[in-house]
Scaffold this motif. Structure first.
Motif, PDB file in Angstrom:
ATOM      1  N   ALA A 102       0.928  -1.169  -0.049  1.00  0.00           N
ATOM      2  CA  ALA A 102      -0.005  -0.184   0.008  1.00  0.00           C
ATOM      3  C   ALA A 102       0.904   1.182   0.018  1.00  0.00           C
ATOM      4  CB  ALA A 102      -0.883   0.003   1.325  1.00  0.00           C
ATOM      5  N   ILE A 153      -0.608   3.017   7.987  1.00  0.00           N
ATOM      6  CA  ILE A 153      -1.322   2.435   6.894  1.00  0.00           C
ATOM      7  C   ILE A 153      -2.423   1.539   7.809  1.00  0.00           C
ATOM      8  CG2 ILE A 153      -1.451   0.820   4.968  1.00  0.00           C
ATOM      9  CD1 ILE A 153       1.135   2.077   3.959  1.00  0.00           C
ATOM     10  N   GLU A 154      -2.110   1.064   8.739  1.00  0.00           N
ATOM     11  CA  GLU A 154      -3.067   0.090   9.497  1.00  0.00           C
ATOM     12  C   GLU A 154      -4.281   0.895  10.162  1.00  0.00           C
ATOM     13  OE1 GLU A 154      -3.300  -3.579  13.028  1.00  0.00           O
ATOM     14  OE2 GLU A 154      -1.244  -2.786  12.215  1.00  0.00           O
ATOM     15  N   SER A 210      -6.443   2.185   7.500  1.00  0.00           N
ATOM     16  CA  SER A 210      -7.433   1.171   7.064  1.00  0.00           C
ATOM     17  C   SER A 210      -8.581   1.019   7.792  1.00  0.00           C
ATOM     18  CB  SER A 210      -6.575  -0.208   6.914  1.00  0.00           C
ATOM     19  OG  SER A 210      -5.622  -0.240   6.111  1.00  0.00           O
ATOM     20  N   THR A 269     -14.676   5.087   4.405  1.00  0.00           N
ATOM     21  CA  THR A 269     -14.059   5.629   3.113  1.00  0.00           C
ATOM     22  C   THR A 269     -14.101   7.121   2.944  1.00  0.00           C
ATOM     23  OG1 THR A 269     -14.500   3.470   2.216  1.00  0.00           O
ATOM     24  CG2 THR A 269     -14.322   5.300   0.565  1.00  0.00           C
ATOM     25  N   PHE A 298      -5.992   1.128  -0.658  1.00  0.00           N
ATOM     26  CA  PHE A 298      -6.920   0.699   0.608  1.00  0.00           C
ATOM     27  C   PHE A 298      -8.120  -0.208  -0.193  1.00  0.00           C
ATOM     28  CE2 PHE A 298      -4.596   4.139   2.434  1.00  0.00           C
ATOM     29  CZ  PHE A 298      -4.219   3.483   3.462  1.00  0.00           C
ATOM     30  N   ARG A 304     -10.907   0.625  -1.604  1.00  0.00           N
ATOM     31  CA  ARG A 304     -12.245   1.204  -1.300  1.00  0.00           C
ATOM     32  C   ARG A 304     -12.894   1.683  -2.797  1.00  0.00           C
ATOM     33  NH1 ARG A 304     -12.198   2.874   4.065  1.00  0.00           N
ATOM     34  NH2 ARG A 304     -10.747   1.493   5.029  1.00  0.00           N
TER      35      ARG A 304
END
Length: 223
Positions: free
Chosen positions: A34, A108-109, A112, A116, A142, A144
């Motif tokens: 990502a 990033i976690e 996530s 959205t 991600f 989405r």
């Protein structure tokens, strides 16, 4: 190409199906993580993807395609590594803003876990990330269901006589999303296929012979 007199603009699903039949699945975005998608989304601003690939290779060589690895680079080295992507000093600054954002938000976690809309709004607060770059990240990093609008999209949609082709970014994006629903795979493939079509055929001076959308096209649009 048709004169458009009796031609209704094709819906997004038709555009997707025809381009997919012509070019095949593209499996975009080419990245291993990502974070690599996020970096690529910044680097691809105002340049060809081939230049981004060279910059990413230079970052990979320096083990700098992780937040920690990139943060360890001196600003001058970061700029030099991404030189092939153009505007390298500006983009180096934008990458450092991105790193600060990731550190501030928990990485990033943590991102996530955001809804959205909240994720998109958070990215838009980062200096140097506009709607197109944010949507690249939301869709491809991600996974989405958002659609990415770019110059290729506007050119193709205008030639097809589709509504909202000259409207603002958000209006055009919302119109595509309303047609396709929350379909991440469709948004991914449609955007990738439009880019490929724009590079190969639907250029400023288009190559219309054999175009998979030629019978639904109103022709070259000027201005």
């Amino acid at each position: 190409m048709t004169d458009g007199a009796d031609t209704a603009a094709p819906d997004c699903r038709t555009v997707l199906e025809r381009l997919h039949a012509h070019y095949g699945p593209l499996h975009w975005w080419p990245a291993e993580t990502a974070f690599e998608v996020m970096v690529g989304a910044v680097l691809t601003q105002n340049t060809a993807w081939s230049n981004v690939e060279r910059a990413l290779a230079a970052l990979r060589e320096a083990d700098a395609l992780t937040p920690a690895g990139m943060a360890a680079l001196e600003p001058e080295e970061l700029a030099e590594r991404i030189r092939p992507s153009g505007y390298y000093n500006v983009k180096a600054g934008r990458l450092r803003h991105l790193l600060a954002f990731l550190e501030r938000t928990g990485g990033i976690e943590a991102l996530s876990a955001l809804e959205t809309g909240a994720l998109r709004e958070a990215l838009l607060e980062v200096k140097g990330i506009g709607p197109e770059t944010a949507d690249d990240i939301v869709l491809y990093a991600f996974h989405r269901p958002v659609f990415v609008v770019d110059a290729y999209t506007r050119r193709l949609f205008e030639r097809l006589g589709r509504p909202h082709a000259r409207d603002g970014y958000e209006t055009l994006r919302a119109s595509v999303e309303a047609e396709l629903g929350a379909d991440t795979v469709a948004f991914n493939e449609l955007h990738a296929l439009i880019v490929e079509h724009g590079k190969q055929r639907c250029r400023p001076r288009p190559l219309c012979d054999g175009c998979p959308l030629g019978d639904r096209c109103y022709g070259v649009v000027t201005g």
